[in-house]
Design an enzyme around this catalytic site. Structure first.
Site, short mmCIF file in Angstrom:
data_model
loop_
_atom_site.label_atom_id
_atom_site.label_comp_id
_atom_site.label_asym_id
_atom_site.label_seq_id
_atom_site.Cartn_x
_atom_site.Cartn_y
_atom_site.Cartn_z
N ARG A 183 23.71 -15.51 -34.12
CA ARG A 183 22.57 -15.41 -35.04
C ARG A 183 22.68 -14.12 -35.86
O ARG A 183 22.99 -13.06 -35.32
CB ARG A 183 21.24 -15.42 -34.27
N ARG B 140 18.51 -8.23 -28.51
CA ARG B 140 18.66 -9.01 -29.74
C ARG B 140 20.07 -8.79 -30.31
O ARG B 140 20.30 -7.87 -31.07
CB ARG B 140 17.59 -8.62 -30.75
N GLU C 186 10.14 -12.26 -23.77
CA GLU C 186 10.58 -13.66 -23.83
C GLU C 186 11.99 -13.83 -23.29
O GLU C 186 12.91 -13.07 -23.62
CB GLU C 186 10.54 -14.15 -25.28
N SER D 78 12.16 -20.26 -24.58
CA SER D 78 11.16 -21.01 -25.34
C SER D 78 11.41 -22.49 -25.09
O SER D 78 12.52 -22.97 -25.29
CB SER D 78 11.28 -20.72 -26.85
N ARG E 180 19.55 -12.00 -21.43
CA ARG E 180 18.23 -11.45 -21.07
C ARG E 180 17.97 -11.58 -19.58
O ARG E 180 17.26 -10.75 -18.99
CB ARG E 180 17.14 -12.14 -21.89
#
Length: 421
Positions: A262, A277, A349, A352, A391
């Protein structure tokens, strides 16, 4: 994408949905184009009837020995007018379709209304955060102390927002991937797939990354419009693009490990420290295909599968329902699972889990044939991280840290790390 006919029949509902999402998209242009389209269709139909009548009269005139030249000219002129109108209708429908691609999914009625993450609703909390009797370090410091996470060398190799894992951190990453895949396949009954990590634009379109989120993607140079995948959701969902599934086989469950890529174009200056990130990270993804009648039951089930990973690793977490302003573009309802990070003294987070209803299926033409023999229908698609591996590694390092900067290993992972070839 939403069905254009449904949107035009439920304009007030869609407008309210857009307000709830804090979306700037308007529907006035869609209404205008639809009026023009219907007017052009009506006029074309009138002219086609006129042309058919004139054509019939030509035969009668010729049969009676008369001159049909004037009627033939009328048929020709009317035919050209019809073609102009048909072309106009096609152009309007193209413009309508382009506008429909900009409209986000309509949130489910159970989604809380709110502008941002402050309106998200906590549904449950599991586990108790550990009380430390020594100063807590974050995963960056722990990685430096143990010599297992190297950001400077990664920056030398690739640039910012990359990391080199080595030694125990690299082995832990690999163990986590295998542990998650084994849990989802052996315990949860998912079919494991190893898809391509490069996809074409049709695949990105099918799951909603294109055209809206192209800036977040890595596109490969060259003639072919290829992209590095941002998540396994893209290739796995597209396994059944342009297919008709057998209703008796639903729900279909898949899990897949992939690296993810990403650009993080919209996150400048956010989470620049550490692994939170990154431009490249590992993830185990869950994807499900089901019927409209069962999709919210499957949504709960899928979220439970992701929660099972955290519980087996004994990592405190909470489940949160995202509000309308925080729900993703294609999703009708999303649960975020947030894991406890001691260094930040908060939950972050880690997964999701989203129900897209038929939003993706309409774009990708993923359909199924009901078991009662009824008309072919659009399937409902769902996916969720089960989990984001990097994560999860962060959460283990921080929650299982020792005073000297080393770390323990969750019991569930010890069989994966104690084995040797």
């Amino acid at each position: 994408m939403l069905d254009a006919k449904w949107v035009l029949a439920h304009l007030d509902e869609v407008r309210q949905s857009l307000r709830n999402r804090r979306s700037p998209i308007g529907l006035d242009e869609i209404e205008t184009l639809d009026r023009e389209r219907r007017a052009a269709i009506t006029e074309a139909e009138r002219l086609k009837a006129d042309k058919n009548e004139a054509s019939k009269r030509i035969g009668a005139v010729i049969k009676s020995g008369g001159d049909a030249a004037e009627l033939r000219e009328r048929v020709r002129v009317v035919g050209e007018m019809i073609k102009v109108l048909d072309d106009k209708v096609s152009a309007i429908e193209h413009d309508l379709n382009e506008l429909m691609l900009q409209i986000p999914n309509v949130p489910h009625a159970s989604v809380p209304v709110g502008a941002d993450e402050t309106a998200n609703r906590i549904e449950k909390t599991w586990g108790t955060p550990r009380a430390f009797d020594f100063p807590v370090r974050d995963h960056v410091d722990l990685g430096e102390i143990t010599g297992t996470i190297d950001f400077p060398r990664a920056a030398k190799i690739a640039g910012a927002r990359f990391a080199v894992l080595s030694g125990e951190a690299a082995r832990l990453e690999r163990a986590l991937i295998n542990f998650m895949l084994d849990l989802h396949t052996e315990k949860h009954g998912c079919r494991e797939v190893l898809p391509p990590f490069i996809v074409n634009k049709e695949s990105m379109f099918g799951t909603g990354q294109l055209p809206k989120f192209e800036a977040d993607l890595f596109r490969l140079a060259g003639e072919n419009p290829w992209y590095l995948i941002p998540t396994a959701e893209v290739p796995v969902t597209n396994l059944h693009r342009d297919e008709i599934l057998d209703g008796k086989d639903l729900p279909l469950w898949y899990c897949a490990y992939t690296p993810c890529f990403r650009s993080e174009a919209g996150s400048y200056g956010k989470d620049t420290r550490g692994l939170i990130r990154q431009h490249q990270f590992d993830k185990v993804e869950l994807v499900a295909f089901t019927t409209p009648e069962t999709s919210y039951e499957v949504h709960e089930q899928l979220t439970g599968y992701a929660e099972a990973v955290l519980e087996r690793l004994e990592l405190p977490y909470r489940r949160v329902t995202l509000c309308t302003g925080d729900t993703g573009f294609s999703s009708a309802k999303t649960y975020d699972l947030e894991v406890w990070l001691p260094s930040q003294n908060t939950y972050r987070e880690i997964s999701s889990c989203s129900n897209f209803e038929d939003y993706q299926a309409r774009r990708a033409q993923i359909r199924y044939r009901p078991t009662d023999g009824g008309k072919v229908r659009l399937a409902h698609t769902l996916n969720g991280s089960g989990l984001a591996v990097g994560r999860t590694l962060i959460a283990i390092l921080e929650n299982y840290q020792r005073p000297d900067g080393s770390f323990d290993i969750p019991s569930a992972l010890k069989p994966y790390l104690e084995s040797r070839l």
